[in-house]
Design a protein around this motif. Structure first.
Motif, mmCIF file in Angstrom:
data_model
loop_
_atom_site.group_PDB
_atom_site.id
_atom_site.type_symbol
_atom_site.label_atom_id
_atom_site.label_comp_id
_atom_site.label_asym_id
_atom_site.label_seq_id
_atom_site.Cartn_x
_atom_site.Cartn_y
_atom_site.Cartn_z
ATOM 1 N N ALA A 1 0.589 7.359 0.108
ATOM 2 C CA ALA A 1 1.068 7.175 -1.140
ATOM 3 C C ALA A 1 1.944 8.709 -1.387
ATOM 4 C CB ALA A 1 -0.370 7.444 -2.154
ATOM 5 N N ASN A 2 3.112 8.548 -2.135
ATOM 6 C CA ASN A 2 3.900 9.553 -2.325
ATOM 7 C C ASN A 2 3.818 9.725 -3.979
ATOM 8 O OD1 ASN A 2 5.849 11.376 -1.523
ATOM 9 N ND2 ASN A 2 7.354 10.288 -0.901
ATOM 10 N N ILE A 3 3.059 11.050 -4.380
ATOM 11 C CA ILE A 3 2.766 11.296 -5.383
ATOM 12 C C ILE A 3 3.843 12.162 -6.354
ATOM 13 C CG2 ILE A 3 0.878 11.956 -7.140
ATOM 14 C CD1 ILE A 3 -1.246 11.418 -4.748
ATOM 15 N N GLU B 1 -7.231 8.550 -7.728
ATOM 16 C CA GLU B 1 -8.131 7.204 -7.487
ATOM 17 C C GLU B 1 -7.109 6.173 -6.859
ATOM 18 O OE1 GLU B 1 -10.566 3.929 -10.371
ATOM 19 O OE2 GLU B 1 -9.962 5.977 -11.152
ATOM 20 N N LEU B 2 -5.837 6.030 -7.494
ATOM 21 C CA LEU B 2 -4.938 4.932 -7.003
ATOM 22 C C LEU B 2 -4.643 5.220 -5.705
ATOM 23 C CD1 LEU B 2 -2.313 4.897 -9.926
ATOM 24 C CD2 LEU B 2 -3.771 2.702 -9.116
ATOM 25 N N ALA B 3 -4.441 6.565 -5.254
ATOM 26 C CA ALA B 3 -3.881 6.969 -3.721
ATOM 27 C C ALA B 3 -5.012 6.591 -2.801
ATOM 28 C CB ALA B 3 -3.499 8.454 -3.793
ATOM 29 N N ASN B 4 -6.259 6.874 -3.444
ATOM 30 C CA ASN B 4 -7.379 6.517 -2.112
ATOM 31 C C ASN B 4 -7.951 5.013 -2.107
ATOM 32 O OD1 ASN B 4 -7.312 9.335 -1.613
ATOM 33 N ND2 ASN B 4 -9.014 9.796 -2.672
ATOM 34 N N ASN B 5 -7.371 4.259 -3.211
ATOM 35 C CA ASN B 5 -7.942 2.759 -3.279
ATOM 36 C C ASN B 5 -7.083 1.926 -2.330
ATOM 37 O OD1 ASN B 5 -9.164 0.706 -3.966
ATOM 38 N ND2 ASN B 5 -8.080 0.434 -6.141
ATOM 39 N N THR B 6 -7.346 2.175 -1.021
ATOM 40 C CA THR B 6 -6.621 1.546 0.209
ATOM 41 C C THR B 6 -7.369 1.425 1.382
ATOM 42 O OG1 THR B 6 -4.814 1.286 1.336
ATOM 43 C CG2 THR B 6 -5.217 3.584 0.578
#
Length: 510
Positions: free
Chosen positions: A295-297, A439-444
């Motif tokens: 993820a590139n945030i 939450e989005l980044a870790n949801n993988t």
């Protein structure tokens, strides 16, 4: 004409978006102001510096030997066969492991300062032959010559030089314990960074006093064979470094051989699971560096122009064929439109084509099978309802090429947001708060890499603490250093390569 065209890949083509029209207007304005000043003339690198052999052999016990059915090696930029290798069977693998076992005692007993000199010599020879190896790597792998020349070769040499410095300092690296080598290390590497991955694996193993049997990927074996020549010339004793060629069957024979003490694997998560099952219940050490969905945030307070450069480098470096690629862009909602506009403008400047042209930004996909995998995921992304944008460019008539692609309107449940594509395809999502970004980044299932872009150092460090990724870049992406450890969590594997941490998998500490 628009910078992008929305291409139809069944089942249906998405509709155009306002950003395409805005990008088209900006490009027309630049053309009126500057004409064709931004067109680049071809600047091909000469292939005269390297002679590709018709056939490369295994390297066992300090000699090149045959054994096995021939396998074709292709140039991804032309799809033409450029060489061939033999596929090692169990008998050849057994011979290589036995050679490594016989060499282990004398090599591990050699004074550490002498091992350091050999490693240093390898690093210097890589630097001396850098141009030749860069061209060979591009011919074999398909990545742009600018990347092999400026990234792969300098880093490969730097790893040997770095671990040469550690070879006689192991007692200081781990004070209070007595370090000793494990024995024979079986090392299996992928095709995306052939020479660099070989350096990552071989350098720390030799510095610690181990011997190795390396299996390169069957599609990119050529630079490993030249590395074998360099090892012999640099004074590596016979049997300390052995290289066997072949496909997955060869790899399975190697990692399951009863004569090995350590397995180091870089590749797909599925193969990593198979290796873990094979070694379960044994005392063979294992490190795995597997897939990723980084993820590139980008936060609203980031330097957006700098962030766009990081996004481009994160996903289109090496055609996106990077395990730690920033294949998911998470951008704060308040600046999402601005970032996407800038990203469209920047993408329109990328040049796709001949990897040997020094002006090329995006080269060839490594194999026909990988190209089909990427195309399949693009079709899946469209079928799931994401909106696709592709660079409008003419792809070469020969070879395996894919245009850089962006998907917007991506949902977290989409497969293109969850599964590793390993190609030049970026999935874009938006967030409102730092908590939502985490939450989005870790949801993988993966946990290899991430990037955080913000003007506030405290925010970068806080996000780094909360992200489940083995490496997190702050206001940059895809930057590597031999002194910095690299590895992942969850389905991205375990163990670390690089830095002092990269010595641990090759040592027994008492």
């Amino acid at each position: 004409m628009s910078d992008f065209e929305v291409k139809e890949i069944t089942p249906a083509a998405p509709t155009s978006v306002d950003g395409d029209a805005r990008a088209a207007r900006r490009r027309e304005a630049r053309t009126l102001l500057f004409g064709d000043l931004w067109e680049y003339a071809p600047a091909p690198e000469s292939t005269a510096v390297v002679k590709v052999r018709e056939r490369y052999e295994h390297f066992i016990g300090g000699r090149f030997v045959g054994g096995g059915e021939p396998m074709a090696v292709h140039n991804p930029a032309t799809a033409e066969q450029i060489s061939e290798i033999p596929a090692a069977g169990p008998d050849v693998v057994d011979r290589a492991v036995n050679a490594a076992r016989a060499a282990f005692g004398p090599w591990s007993a050699r004074p550490a300062s002498e091992r350091a000199k050999v490693l240093y010599h390898i690093g210097r020879m890589l630097q001396e032959r850098a141009r030749e190896l860069a061209v060979l790597e591009t011919l074999d792998n398909g990545k742009p010559i600018a990347e092999t020349r400026d990234v792969d070769l300098p880093l490969a040499a730097a790893h040997f030089l770095y671990y040469a410095g550690w070879a006689d300092k192991l007692d200081y690296a781990f004070p209070g314990v007595s370090p000793s080598p494990l024995g024979v290390a079986a090392q299996v590497i992928p095709w995306n960074f052939p020479l660099l991955m070989a350096a990552w694996k071989i350098a720390p193993a030799l510095a610690c006093g181990n011997t190795v049997v390396l299996k390169p990927a069957e599609t990119t074996p050529l630079s490993a064979s030249v590395l074998a020549e360099i090892c012999a010339e640099a004074g590596v004793p016979d049997g300390v470094v052995n290289i066997v060629h072949g496909d997955g069957d060869t790899g399975r024979a190697l990692v399951s051989h009863p004569g090995i003490d350590k397995v180091a694997f870089t590749g797909s998560t599925e193969v990593g699971r198979q290796i873990q099952r094979t070694l379960a219940g044994t005392d063979v050490r294992l490190t795995l560096e597997l897939g990723g969905k980084g993820a590139n945030i980008v936060f609203e307070d980031a330097a957006l122009d700098q962030a766009v450069e990081g996004i481009v480098n994160g996903i289109w470096f090496n055609q996106g064929q990077v395990c730690c690629a920033g294949s998911r862009l998470l951008v704060q909602e308040s600046v999402a439109e601005t970032v996407l506009d800038k990203l469209r403008d920047r993408l329109a400047t990328l040049r796709v084509g001949d990897p040997l042209d020094k002006n090329t930004d995006v080269g060839a996909i490594n194999s026909a099978a990988q190209l089909e995998r990427i195309a399949d995921y693009v079709r899946i992304g469209q079928a799931e309802g994401a909106q696709m944008h592709q660079l409008a460019c003419d792809l070469p008539d020969k070879g395996w090429f894919f245009a850089p692609t962006i998907f917007t309107h991506v949902a977290q449940s989409h497969r293109i947001a969850q599964e590793e594509i390993f190609g030049p395809v970026l999935a874009v999502q938006t967030f409102r708060t730092p908590d939502e970004a985490v939450e989005l980044a870790n949801n993988t299932p993966y946990g290899l890499s991430a990037g955080v872009w913000s003007d506030k150092g405290s925010k970068v460090f806080e996000m780094t603490r909360r992200l489940r990724a083995g490496i997190v870049w702050g206001n940059t992406f895809n930057q590597f250093d031999p002194a910095s450890p690299f590895g992942g969590y969850k389905e991205s594997g375990f163990g670390r390569e690089g830095g002092r941490h990269g010595l641990l998998p090759y040592l027994r500490l008492r």
